[in-house]
Design an enzyme around this catalytic site. Structure first.
Site, PDB file in Angstrom:
ATOM      1  CB  CYS A 111       0.383   1.964   4.117  1.00 50.09           C
ATOM      2  SG  CYS A 111      -1.284   1.311   3.937  1.00 50.09           S
ATOM      3  CB  CYS A 158      -0.925  -0.037   1.224  1.00 52.57           C
ATOM      4  SG  CYS A 158      -1.793   1.502   1.547  1.00 52.57           S
TER       5      CYS A 158
END
Length: 330
Positions: free
Chosen positions: A35, A32
């Site tokens: 993230c 991700c």
């Protein structure tokens, strides 16, 4: 040296929720991008605010800790959850640095102030106005309500819409001083008679243990008691209906559970805690709540808040996790 704790097992996470008063949790995935972008900010918060056995910052990899991610219905990356006394009180989805910093610092400030309230926490940090303890082993799952699918029949449009019932903020009916003078009608009242019918679908399959209904009728300022709304008295509950019931239709369908509330059921926050027949509410995708009548001789019923306590279903399709970008933050 980083103070952030990398969670390696469900048991470790469970133990930490018990040992630390506040646990800030970063649900992330290695794949991700957002993230990774917000990770340095999370580490800065952890370094400045972590306190042993009081405020802990943890990271949960959803790919290696699927059981934890499933338990808390994490379906998008990144998701930040803040636990207070073992219960979720804040949830932030997406890489939004300003919102994350705001909610974390707010709770940290409350902790520094020595707040020891054992009140229920809702899905936002202002939900601690309720009193009492959650049933052991269960949590607040109100955030699983699909607000887009909510329906409410026979409500007076002069008051708040159905979504206001699921806010975790303290009702203005409990406010004092200047806050009590607010003209915001953050509650629901019935319209043509005392009945209300509400349909609430859920984002996940739930095990529903308890319902909490808050009702804060005003005190009559004159002799016309009919103008003062009543608290609900008889409530019928129907799980797993595909849509809202009509009032006549509800008369023909036996309720899964019927509850009669009395004055002693309402606590000092105007909240009635209603334990359900748990065996009847194990795999719930929706609830219909029918307020049949009110406790009094009036013509209207008032409801300020509704809260659902239980457990989120374990079966989640984690293969369809979304990436949530950082367009909200910079």
């Amino acid at each position: 040296m980083s103070k952030t704790i990398q969670i390696a097992s469900p048991g470790q996470f469970s133990d930490l929720l018990k040992s630390s008063r506040i646990v800030v949790t970063d649900f992330y995935a290695d794949w991700c991008g957002p993230c990774k972008q917000i990770a340095p900010i999370y580490e800065q918060l952890s370094a400045s605010l972590s306190r042993p056995n009081h405020i802990a910052f943890v990271k949960v990899n959803v790919d290696t800790q699927k059981e934890i991610a499933s338990k808390y219905a994490v379906t998008a990356m990144p998701t930040f959850m803040i636990f207070k006394q073992g219960q979720v009180v804040e949830k932030v989805q997406g890489a939004d640095p300003r919102k994350l910093q705001a909610v974390v610092r707010k709770l940290a400030a409350e902790a520094e102030g020595g707040s020891s309230s054992s009140g229920f926490g809702g899905s936002s940090g202002s939900g601690g106005w309720r009193i009492g303890d959650l049933p052991k082993g269960y949590g607040d799952v109100t955030d699983q309500v699909d607000v887009k699918g909510l329906e409410l029949l026979n409500s007076d449009s002069q008051f708040g819409g159905v979504r206001v019932l699921f806010e975790s903020s303290k009702p203005t009916g409990l406010a004092k001083g200047k806050a009590a003078e607010s003209k915001t009608k953050d509650w629901v009242e019935s319209d043509t008679d005392e009945q209300l019918m509400m349909f609430m679908p859920f984002q996940a399959t739930l095990k529903v243990h308890t319902l909490q209904i808050t009702s804060l009728p005003a005190t009559a300022d004159d002799d016309d008691e009919d103008e003062v709304p009543m608290r609900p008295k008889t409530i019928q509950i129907y799980p797993n209906r595909p849509h809202i019931l009509g009032f006549e239709e509800a008369d023909d369908i036996p309720a899964t559970q019927s509850i009669t509330l009395t004055e002693k059921d309402w606590d000092s926050t105007g909240t009635a805690t209603i334990p359900l027949r748990f065996v009847k509410f194990q795999n719930v995708t929706s609830l219909v709540i029918f307020v049949v009548d009110g406790d009094g001789e009036g013509e209207r019923v008032r409801v300020d808040r509704v809260r659902i306590i239980g457990e989120t279903g374990e079966k989640r399709d984690l293969g369809k996790l979304e990436k949530i970008g950082d367009e909200q933050g910079e």
